[in-house]
Design an enzyme around this catalytic site. Structure first.
Site, PDB file in Angstrom:
ATOM      1  CG  HIS A  53     -19.186 -75.362  26.026  1.00  0.00           C
ATOM      2  ND1 HIS A  53     -20.487 -74.947  26.071  1.00  0.00           N
ATOM      3  CD2 HIS A  53     -18.679 -75.104  27.264  1.00  0.00           C
ATOM      4  CE1 HIS A  53     -20.758 -74.435  27.270  1.00  0.00           C
ATOM      5  NE2 HIS A  53     -19.675 -74.528  28.013  1.00  0.00           N
ATOM      6  CB  SER A  81     -21.502 -73.790  23.296  1.00  0.00           C
ATOM      7  OG  SER A  81     -21.804 -75.149  23.563  1.00  0.00           O
ATOM      8  CG  ASP A 128     -18.652 -77.312  30.866  1.00  0.00           C
ATOM      9  OD1 ASP A 128     -19.092 -76.666  31.840  1.00  0.00           O
ATOM     10  OD2 ASP A 128     -18.005 -76.781  29.945  1.00  0.00           O
ATOM     11  CD  GLU A 188     -13.688 -77.482  31.699  1.00  0.00           C
ATOM     12  OE1 GLU A 188     -13.096 -78.558  31.931  1.00  0.00           O
ATOM     13  OE2 GLU A 188     -13.165 -76.530  31.113  1.00  0.00           O
ATOM     14  CE  LYS A 218     -12.624 -74.561  34.099  1.00  0.00           C
ATOM     15  NZ  LYS A 218     -13.673 -73.556  34.341  1.00  0.00           N
ATOM     16  CG  ASP A 222     -11.702 -71.937  31.540  1.00  0.00           C
ATOM     17  OD1 ASP A 222     -12.616 -71.112  31.603  1.00  0.00           O
ATOM     18  OD2 ASP A 222     -11.848 -73.056  31.014  1.00  0.00           O
ATOM     19  CG  ASN A 223     -13.383 -70.217  35.798  1.00  0.00           C
ATOM     20  OD1 ASN A 223     -12.916 -71.069  35.060  1.00  0.00           O
ATOM     21  ND2 ASN A 223     -14.206 -70.523  36.780  1.00  0.00           N
ATOM     22  CB  CYS A 227     -14.210 -64.400  31.133  1.00  0.00           C
ATOM     23  SG  CYS A 227     -15.151 -65.908  31.452  1.00  0.00           S
ATOM     24  CG  HIS A 332     -22.882 -73.790  33.073  1.00  0.00           C
ATOM     25  ND1 HIS A 332     -21.864 -74.154  32.219  1.00  0.00           N
ATOM     26  CD2 HIS A 332     -23.829 -74.749  32.966  1.00  0.00           C
ATOM     27  CE1 HIS A 332     -22.178 -75.301  31.641  1.00  0.00           C
ATOM     28  NE2 HIS A 332     -23.355 -75.690  32.071  1.00  0.00           N
ATOM     29  CG  HIS A 382     -12.407 -69.257  27.651  1.00  0.00           C
ATOM     30  ND1 HIS A 382     -13.273 -68.192  27.673  1.00  0.00           N
ATOM     31  CD2 HIS A 382     -12.508 -69.849  28.869  1.00  0.00           C
ATOM     32  CE1 HIS A 382     -13.867 -68.137  28.849  1.00  0.00           C
ATOM     33  NE2 HIS A 382     -13.433 -69.140  29.589  1.00  0.00           N
TER      34      HIS A 382
HETATM   35  P1  NAI Z   1     -17.531 -67.499  41.526  1.00  0.00           P
HETATM   36  O1  NAI Z   1     -18.237 -68.187  42.611  1.00  0.00           O
HETATM   37  O2  NAI Z   1     -16.047 -67.313  41.594  1.00  0.00           O
HETATM   38  O3  NAI Z   1     -18.149 -66.035  41.288  1.00  0.00           O
HETATM   39  C1  NAI Z   1     -19.503 -65.736  41.289  1.00  0.00           C
HETATM   40  C2  NAI Z   1     -19.661 -64.426  42.071  1.00  0.00           C
HETATM   41  O4  NAI Z   1     -20.995 -63.946  41.921  1.00  0.00           O
HETATM   42  C3  NAI Z   1     -19.404 -64.591  43.563  1.00  0.00           C
HETATM   43  O5  NAI Z   1     -18.370 -63.726  43.990  1.00  0.00           O
HETATM   44  C4  NAI Z   1     -20.748 -64.245  44.208  1.00  0.00           C
HETATM   45  O6  NAI Z   1     -20.603 -63.586  45.439  1.00  0.00           O
HETATM   46  C5  NAI Z   1     -21.370 -63.352  43.156  1.00  0.00           C
HETATM   47  N1  NAI Z   1     -22.831 -63.274  43.256  1.00  0.00           N
HETATM   48  C6  NAI Z   1     -23.718 -64.262  43.560  1.00  0.00           C
HETATM   49  N2  NAI Z   1     -24.969 -63.789  43.562  1.00  0.00           N
HETATM   50  C7  NAI Z   1     -24.883 -62.470  43.255  1.00  0.00           C
HETATM   51  C8  NAI Z   1     -25.835 -61.441  43.106  1.00  0.00           C
HETATM   52  N3  NAI Z   1     -27.157 -61.651  43.293  1.00  0.00           N
HETATM   53  N4  NAI Z   1     -25.401 -60.213  42.767  1.00  0.00           N
HETATM   54  C9  NAI Z   1     -24.081 -59.946  42.583  1.00  0.00           C
HETATM   55  N5  NAI Z   1     -23.130 -60.899  42.726  1.00  0.00           N
HETATM   56  C10 NAI Z   1     -23.525 -62.142  43.051  1.00  0.00           C
HETATM   57  O7  NAI Z   1     -17.899 -68.290  40.184  1.00  0.00           O
HETATM   58  P2  NAI Z   1     -17.125 -68.201  38.783  1.00  0.00           P
HETATM   59  O8  NAI Z   1     -16.072 -69.217  38.731  1.00  0.00           O
HETATM   60  O9  NAI Z   1     -16.790 -66.785  38.538  1.00  0.00           O
HETATM   61  O10 NAI Z   1     -18.278 -68.705  37.787  1.00  0.00           O
HETATM   62  C11 NAI Z   1     -19.446 -67.945  37.563  1.00  0.00           C
HETATM   63  C12 NAI Z   1     -20.307 -68.652  36.533  1.00  0.00           C
HETATM   64  O11 NAI Z   1     -19.636 -68.689  35.274  1.00  0.00           O
HETATM   65  C13 NAI Z   1     -20.619 -70.117  36.844  1.00  0.00           C
HETATM   66  O12 NAI Z   1     -21.911 -70.419  36.392  1.00  0.00           O
HETATM   67  C14 NAI Z   1     -19.598 -70.879  36.017  1.00  0.00           C
HETATM   68  O13 NAI Z   1     -19.977 -72.196  35.796  1.00  0.00           O
HETATM   69  C15 NAI Z   1     -19.561 -70.033  34.777  1.00  0.00           C
HETATM   70  N6  NAI Z   1     -18.373 -70.107  33.929  1.00  0.00           N
HETATM   71  C16 NAI Z   1     -18.535 -69.686  32.618  1.00  0.00           C
HETATM   72  C17 NAI Z   1     -17.471 -69.677  31.754  1.00  0.00           C
HETATM   73  C18 NAI Z   1     -17.667 -69.240  30.351  1.00  0.00           C
HETATM   74  O14 NAI Z   1     -16.763 -69.427  29.537  1.00  0.00           O
HETATM   75  N7  NAI Z   1     -18.772 -68.653  29.979  1.00  0.00           N
HETATM   76  C19 NAI Z   1     -16.127 -70.097  32.179  1.00  0.00           C
HETATM   77  C20 NAI Z   1     -16.052 -70.485  33.571  1.00  0.00           C
HETATM   78  C21 NAI Z   1     -17.139 -70.466  34.403  1.00  0.00           C
END
Ligand code: NAI
Length: 461
Positions: A53, A81, A128, A188, A218, A222-223, A227, A332, A382
């Site tokens: 981004h 973004s 990323d 990332e 990280k 960040d996550n 958020c 993502h 963020h």
């Molecule tokens: P994570 O793996 O910690 O959390 C995802 C959660 O979703 C898991 O607990 C999983 O069990 C749950 N899940 C999966 N399928 C599901 C369903 N059908 N119904 C309900 N829950 C379900 O992953 P994290 O780190 O939280 O990242 C999530 C996404 O966000 C990724 O795509 C990541 O790349 C992205 N991301 C976005 C950011 C942003 O600024 N927008 C920042 C950091 C990560």
């Protein structure tokens, strides 16, 4: 090369520089690395392709990489973004950058291709979500005559295939050459890391990778805390809706889900959570949220997906929602919401990255950023401080790959704990935090060294 950039408006560079100056005061980790390594220039000779981004915070990252000796070319990893003033300031600094807020998917893959066009080719990737890595690996597979599939979304599949075909026609053998000269990638985000582990499983990762996401400093910052600030920021800038009193459903309670639920409840919304993992579901319940099935909660006002999984909010869900329900994704990729299935509905564009979509019942939903991550599409992502922690890990990962990459196998690695702790330590002063020093006796009693690492590898934070 003069003019080696594509940005919306180069005259935004002055504004960009002012915001960059402010961001630097909030990014102590990156500034400390400039001080520590600025003379030694450990990245000298490296040619880094960045696909991340193109924000103000990323501009500070880019200038840090350059200060440490790297040659850099940059593209954004998402079509919505980019902050155009951030891209402008990087272009004006003479660093090739290809990023416009609201670029098309075709431009996205073309810009990514341009970020690879160093005269001698790149030797490192900073990714990323994995698009830069994917581009090279899919292209190399195509050159080997193999079928290329499994790209992020089906709409994108056609676009990336066309881009690969174009590059193969222009420069035969190019992808294979690129793949062979890349020394490593630092990744990332959760989704990109997931792709890398899949590649290792299939025996197809051609270079070492550093998983930056799973540095504690990280993903647990960040996550989560990122958020917590940027989700509500995005919803507010998009809709100006009153959050207090509304019912919001957060799908997924991983790191991003935890921050997102906290963001909404902090703004006064009543939050419900859906989860597939019993541990995360129990965490949500014990954090005070009702854990529900999505189908039971379709009368809510706001729906946010945070899963990194696909087909979470499906067409049958959106058809059941109340009039003017707000629908957005902070994961993502956009495939968490079945946006493709809304295409044959009536769309009314309200403003950039905000659309009203009419259901057959006459009810309308407000869709944010066409289902792409809304905190970066509708707001500015963020805050700098938390991105400093993420990007300090990125720079350390790039230094590691460049200076010691030969010592790594073609696997996915996490930075050692002492570096994770160093990243945190660099951010304490800015928030006025004072660290307690363990006495040698105390350190011995809990089995650590007084200077750390302070926790065993299996500790979960
Ligand atoms: P994570 O793996 O910690 O959390 C995802 C959660 O979703 C898991 O607990 C999983 O069990 C749950 N899940 C999966 N399928 C599901 C369903 N059908 N119904 C309900 N829950 C379900 O992953 P994290 O780190 O939280 O990242 C999530 C996404 O966000 C990724 O795509 C990541 O790349 C992205 N991301 C976005 C950011 C942003 O600024 N927008 C920042 C950091 C990560």
């Amino acid at each position: 090369m003069a003019g080696d950039y594509i940005v919306k408006d180069i005259s935004l560079a002055g504004f960009g520089r002012k915001e960059l100056d402010i961001a630097e005061t909030e990014m102590p980790g990156l500034m400390a690395l400039r001080k520590e390594y600025g003379e030694e220039k450990p990245l000298k000779g490296s040619r880094i392709v960045g696909s991340l981004h193109m924000t103000i915070q990323t501009a500070v990252l880019i200038e840090t990489l350059v200060a440490l000796g790297a040659d850099v070319r940059w593209a954004s990893c998402n079509i919505f973004s980019t902050q155009d003033h951030a891209a402008a300031v990087i272009a004006e600094a003479g660093i090739p950058v290809f990023a416009i807020k609201g670029q098309s998917l075709e431009e996205h893959w073309d810009y990514l291709d341009r970020s690879f066009q160093f005269p001698e080719g790149p030797n490192l990737i900073l990714d990323d979500g994995g698009d830069a890595t994917l581009y090279i690996l899919l292209g190399a597979r195509a050159e080997a005559g193999e079928d290329i599939i499994s790209v992020p979304t089906s709409e994108e599949e056609e676009v990336i295939k066309a881009q690969i075909k174009k590059r193969m026609e222009q420069s035969p053998g190019w992808f294979t050459k690129m793949r062979d000269q890349i020394k490593g990638v630092s990744e990332e985000t959760t989704t990109g890391v997931h792709r890398l582990y899949e590649l290792v499983k299939q025996g197809q990762l051609p270079f070492p990778a550093i998983n930056v996401n799973d540095s504690v400093t990280k993903s647990k910052f960040d996550n989560k805390y990122g958020c917590k600030e940027s989700l509500v920021d995005g919803i507010r800038r998009a809709t100006d809706t009153m959050m207090a009193g509304k019912v919001a459903v957060v799908c997924g309670y991983g790191d991003v889900g935890k921050g997102s639920a906290a963001s909404l409840s902090g703004a006064g919304a009543r939050v419900k959570v859906t989860e597939a993992d019993p541990i995360c579901a129990l965490q949500a319940a014990m954090d005070g949220y009702e854990v529900v099935l999505l189908e039971e909660a379709l009368d809510a006002d706001i729906f946010i997906t945070t899963t990194g999984n696909k087909d979470i909010l499906r067409i049958e869900h959106m058809r059941e929602m109340k009039d003017m329900a707000i629908v957005g994704n902070i994961g993502h990729f956009d495939n968490e919401i079945q946006v493709a299935n809304l295409k044959n509905h009536k769309w009314t564009n309200i403003k950039d990255q905000v659309d009203m979509v009419e259901m057959p019942s006459g009810n309308r939903i407000i869709l944010l950023s066409e289902g792409r991550l809304l905190n970066l599409g509708n707001a500015t992502g963020h805050p700098s401080f938390v991105m400093s922690a993420s990007f300090t890990n990125q720079v350390l990962a790039q230094i590691e790959l460049w200076t010691r990459g030969d010592q790594y196998d073609n696997k996915v690695y996490i930075l050692p704990k002492h570096l994770d702790e160093k990243v945190a330590a660099l951010h304490l002063e800015r928030v006025g935090a004072k660290l307690t020093k363990l006495t040698p006796e105390q350190a011995a009693y809990i089995g650590v060294k007084p200077e750390g690492p302070f926790k065993p590898e299996h500790y979960r934070y």
